[in-house]
Scaffold this motif. Sequence first.
Motif, short mmCIF file in Angstrom:
data_model
loop_
_atom_site.label_atom_id
_atom_site.label_comp_id
_atom_site.label_asym_id
_atom_site.label_seq_id
_atom_site.Cartn_x
_atom_site.Cartn_y
_atom_site.Cartn_z
N THR A 48 3.37 -6.50 -2.46
CA THR A 48 4.19 -5.31 -2.33
C THR A 48 3.34 -4.05 -2.33
O THR A 48 3.59 -3.12 -1.55
N ILE A 49 2.32 -3.99 -3.17
CA ILE A 49 1.46 -2.81 -3.23
C ILE A 49 0.65 -2.66 -1.94
O ILE A 49 0.55 -1.56 -1.38
N VAL A 50 0.09 -3.76 -1.44
CA VAL A 50 -0.68 -3.70 -0.19
C VAL A 50 0.24 -3.34 0.97
O VAL A 50 -0.12 -2.50 1.82
N ASN A 51 1.41 -3.91 1.01
CA ASN A 51 2.37 -3.63 2.07
C ASN A 51 2.78 -2.15 2.04
O ASN A 51 2.82 -1.49 3.08
N GLY A 52 3.10 -1.64 0.88
CA GLY A 52 3.49 -0.23 0.76
C GLY A 52 2.36 0.72 1.13
O GLY A 52 2.59 1.77 1.74
N THR A 53 1.13 0.36 0.76
CA THR A 53 -0.01 1.21 1.10
C THR A 53 -0.24 1.26 2.60
O THR A 53 -0.47 2.34 3.17
N LEU A 54 -0.17 0.11 3.26
CA LEU A 54 -0.34 0.09 4.72
C LEU A 54 0.80 0.82 5.44
O LEU A 54 0.56 1.54 6.41
N ALA A 55 2.01 0.64 4.95
CA ALA A 55 3.15 1.34 5.57
C ALA A 55 3.04 2.85 5.36
O ALA A 55 3.34 3.63 6.27
N ALA A 56 2.57 3.27 4.19
CA ALA A 56 2.38 4.71 3.94
C ALA A 56 1.26 5.26 4.80
O ALA A 56 1.35 6.41 5.27
N ALA A 57 0.21 4.48 5.02
CA ALA A 57 -0.88 4.94 5.89
C ALA A 57 -0.39 5.12 7.32
O ALA A 57 -0.77 6.07 8.00
N LEU A 58 0.45 4.21 7.78
CA LEU A 58 1.03 4.35 9.12
C LEU A 58 1.96 5.56 9.19
O LEU A 58 1.91 6.35 10.13
N GLY A 59 2.83 5.67 8.19
CA GLY A 59 3.84 6.73 8.21
C GLY A 59 3.28 8.11 7.96
O GLY A 59 3.58 9.06 8.69
N LEU A 60 2.44 8.24 6.95
CA LEU A 60 1.94 9.56 6.59
C LEU A 60 0.63 9.90 7.31
O LEU A 60 0.47 11.01 7.82
N GLY A 61 -0.29 8.96 7.34
CA GLY A 61 -1.59 9.24 7.92
C GLY A 61 -1.56 9.40 9.42
O GLY A 61 -2.15 10.32 9.97
N LEU A 62 -0.90 8.49 10.10
CA LEU A 62 -0.85 8.54 11.56
C LEU A 62 0.41 9.22 12.07
O LEU A 62 0.59 9.36 13.28
N GLN A 63 1.28 9.62 11.18
CA GLN A 63 2.55 10.28 11.49
C GLN A 63 3.41 9.44 12.44
O GLN A 63 4.05 9.94 13.36
N LEU A 64 3.39 8.14 12.19
CA LEU A 64 4.26 7.21 12.92
C LEU A 64 5.32 6.73 11.95
O LEU A 64 5.26 5.64 11.41
#
Length: 90
Positions: A33-49
């Motif tokens: 769950t932590i790895v999944n949330g981190t990757l999803a946050a990187a996609l959503g916030l970092g790449l603005q997708l």
Amino acid sequence: MADTRPLPHGYSVPVHRSLTSPILLAGAPRLATIVNGTLAAALGLGLQLWIVGLVFWIVVQGICVFAARRDPQFTDVLIRHVRHRGYYAC
């Protein structure tokens, strides 16, 4: 021959299920769950997708929950599987 004598007082202790069950967050193992949330946050916030990050989180979390229902410690097994080389690998 089985020993049929009663156990002395205080010899047996009830063990609650919560002490033996693995820790799950949102139905999946904590690590997944932590790895999944981190990757999803990187996609959503970092790449603005935003939509891609949300869809990624929902799909991967669903897969993790499905796997956790079959084996709650599937992440430990997966990590061990990746670390070990195949016996017949060239």
